[in-house]
Design a protein around this motif. Structure first.
Motif, PDB file in Angstrom:
ATOM      1  N   CYS A  18      -4.491  36.243  27.638  1.00  0.00           N
ATOM      2  CA  CYS A  18      -5.142  35.701  28.839  1.00  0.00           C
ATOM      3  C   CYS A  18      -6.099  36.718  29.455  1.00  0.00           C
ATOM      4  O   CYS A  18      -7.194  36.362  29.892  1.00  0.00           O
ATOM      5  N   VAL A  19      -5.702  37.975  29.453  1.00  0.00           N
ATOM      6  CA  VAL A  19      -6.552  39.039  30.002  1.00  0.00           C
ATOM      7  C   VAL A  19      -7.830  39.165  29.180  1.00  0.00           C
ATOM      8  O   VAL A  19      -8.924  39.294  29.735  1.00  0.00           O
ATOM      9  N   ASN A  20      -7.695  39.111  27.880  1.00  0.00           N
ATOM     10  CA  ASN A  20      -8.862  39.219  27.003  1.00  0.00           C
ATOM     11  C   ASN A  20      -9.756  37.986  27.093  1.00  0.00           C
ATOM     12  O   ASN A  20     -10.967  38.093  26.951  1.00  0.00           O
ATOM     13  N   THR A  21      -9.166  36.822  27.341  1.00  0.00           N
ATOM     14  CA  THR A  21      -9.929  35.582  27.431  1.00  0.00           C
ATOM     15  C   THR A  21     -10.623  35.455  28.780  1.00  0.00           C
ATOM     16  O   THR A  21     -11.778  35.039  28.842  1.00  0.00           O
ATOM     17  N   CYS A  22      -9.934  35.805  29.855  1.00  0.00           N
ATOM     18  CA  CYS A  22     -10.469  35.663  31.221  1.00  0.00           C
ATOM     19  C   CYS A  22     -10.168  36.913  32.050  1.00  0.00           C
ATOM     20  O   CYS A  22      -9.321  36.891  32.951  1.00  0.00           O
ATOM     21  N   PRO A  23     -10.864  38.008  31.780  1.00  0.00           N
ATOM     22  CA  PRO A  23     -10.591  39.241  32.524  1.00  0.00           C
ATOM     23  C   PRO A  23     -10.923  39.140  34.014  1.00  0.00           C
ATOM     24  O   PRO A  23     -10.422  39.939  34.804  1.00  0.00           O
ATOM     25  N   GLY A  41     -12.179  33.332  39.231  1.00  0.00           N
ATOM     26  CA  GLY A  41     -12.893  34.357  38.484  1.00  0.00           C
ATOM     27  C   GLY A  41     -13.512  33.901  37.178  1.00  0.00           C
ATOM     28  O   GLY A  41     -14.167  34.684  36.498  1.00  0.00           O
ATOM     29  N   ASP A  42     -13.323  32.637  36.818  1.00  0.00           N
ATOM     30  CA  ASP A  42     -13.919  32.091  35.602  1.00  0.00           C
ATOM     31  C   ASP A  42     -13.904  30.573  35.732  1.00  0.00           C
ATOM     32  O   ASP A  42     -13.332  30.028  36.683  1.00  0.00           O
ATOM     33  N   SER A  43     -14.488  29.891  34.768  1.00  0.00           N
ATOM     34  CA  SER A  43     -14.533  28.424  34.807  1.00  0.00           C
ATOM     35  C   SER A  43     -13.154  27.837  34.499  1.00  0.00           C
ATOM     36  O   SER A  43     -12.335  28.475  33.825  1.00  0.00           O
ATOM     37  N   GLU A  44     -12.925  26.622  34.983  1.00  0.00           N
ATOM     38  CA  GLU A  44     -11.666  25.941  34.675  1.00  0.00           C
ATOM     39  C   GLU A  44     -11.498  25.793  33.173  1.00  0.00           C
ATOM     40  O   GLU A  44     -10.387  25.905  32.658  1.00  0.00           O
ATOM     41  N   GLU A  45     -12.590  25.554  32.477  1.00  0.00           N
ATOM     42  CA  GLU A  45     -12.528  25.388  31.021  1.00  0.00           C
ATOM     43  C   GLU A  45     -12.032  26.663  30.344  1.00  0.00           C
ATOM     44  O   GLU A  45     -11.155  26.613  29.474  1.00  0.00           O
ATOM     45  N   ASN A  46     -12.560  27.808  30.735  1.00  0.00           N
ATOM     46  CA  ASN A  46     -12.118  29.070  30.140  1.00  0.00           C
ATOM     47  C   ASN A  46     -10.683  29.404  30.527  1.00  0.00           C
ATOM     48  O   ASN A  46      -9.922  29.928  29.709  1.00  0.00           O
ATOM     49  N   ASP A  52      -3.874  27.502  27.216  1.00  0.00           N
ATOM     50  CA  ASP A  52      -3.524  26.910  25.923  1.00  0.00           C
ATOM     51  C   ASP A  52      -3.189  27.958  24.872  1.00  0.00           C
ATOM     52  O   ASP A  52      -2.380  27.701  23.976  1.00  0.00           O
ATOM     53  N   MET A  53      -3.784  29.136  24.973  1.00  0.00           N
ATOM     54  CA  MET A  53      -3.553  30.199  23.994  1.00  0.00           C
ATOM     55  C   MET A  53      -2.251  30.967  24.228  1.00  0.00           C
ATOM     56  O   MET A  53      -1.766  31.652  23.321  1.00  0.00           O
ATOM     57  N   CYS A  54      -1.691  30.868  25.407  1.00  0.00           N
ATOM     58  CA  CYS A  54      -0.490  31.645  25.735  1.00  0.00           C
ATOM     59  C   CYS A  54       0.648  31.283  24.772  1.00  0.00           C
ATOM     60  O   CYS A  54       1.072  30.126  24.716  1.00  0.00           O
ATOM     61  N   PRO A  55       1.168  32.270  24.029  1.00  0.00           N
ATOM     62  CA  PRO A  55       2.205  31.967  23.031  1.00  0.00           C
ATOM     63  C   PRO A  55       3.551  31.565  23.631  1.00  0.00           C
ATOM     64  O   PRO A  55       4.367  30.968  22.932  1.00  0.00           O
ATOM     65  N   VAL A  56       3.789  31.876  24.898  1.00  0.00           N
ATOM     66  CA  VAL A  56       5.067  31.509  25.514  1.00  0.00           C
ATOM     67  C   VAL A  56       4.894  30.474  26.646  1.00  0.00           C
ATOM     68  O   VAL A  56       5.846  30.167  27.347  1.00  0.00           O
ATOM     69  N   SER A  57       3.690  29.956  26.783  1.00  0.00           N
ATOM     70  CA  SER A  57       3.381  28.899  27.777  1.00  0.00           C
ATOM     71  C   SER A  57       3.851  29.262  29.186  1.00  0.00           C
ATOM     72  O   SER A  57       4.473  28.454  29.869  1.00  0.00           O
ATOM     73  N   CYS A  58       3.541  30.476  29.614  1.00  0.00           N
ATOM     74  CA  CYS A  58       3.993  30.924  30.937  1.00  0.00           C
ATOM     75  C   CYS A  58       2.932  30.813  32.012  1.00  0.00           C
ATOM     76  O   CYS A  58       3.151  31.209  33.152  1.00  0.00           O
ATOM     77  N   ILE A  59       1.755  30.255  31.667  1.00  0.00           N
ATOM     78  CA  ILE A  59       0.661  30.110  32.640  1.00  0.00           C
ATOM     79  C   ILE A  59       0.480  28.634  32.947  1.00  0.00           C
ATOM     80  O   ILE A  59       0.437  27.809  32.024  1.00  0.00           O
ATOM     81  N   GLN A  60       0.367  28.314  34.224  1.00  0.00           N
ATOM     82  CA  GLN A  60       0.257  26.918  34.639  1.00  0.00           C
ATOM     83  C   GLN A  60      -0.716  26.768  35.790  1.00  0.00           C
ATOM     84  O   GLN A  60      -0.964  27.718  36.535  1.00  0.00           O
TER      85      GLN A  60
END
Length: 63
Positions: A18-23, A41-46, A52-60
């Protein structure tokens, strides 16, 4: 943007995808866990890509 991003730090494994995708939105805290410091700090799409990339689905989205 009315949505806010929330990270479940108990589930986070600190992989930094997530940090690398949306710093501009995510960073690692002192414990090496992700945190959202700016939901605008970034678009909703990003941000959704990071969610979606989070391997443990801890971001909501929170309204």
């Amino acid at each position: 943007m009315s949505k806010k991003v929330w990270v479940d730090k108990e589930q986070c494994i600190g992989c930094e995808l997530c940090v690398n995708t949306c710093p501009g939105v995510f960073r690692l805290d002192a414990d090496g866990k992700s945190e959202c410091y700016d939901s605008t700090g970034d678009s909703e799409e990003n941000i959704q890509t990071a969610i979606d990339m989070c391997p443990v689905s801890c971001i909501q989205w929170q309204d």
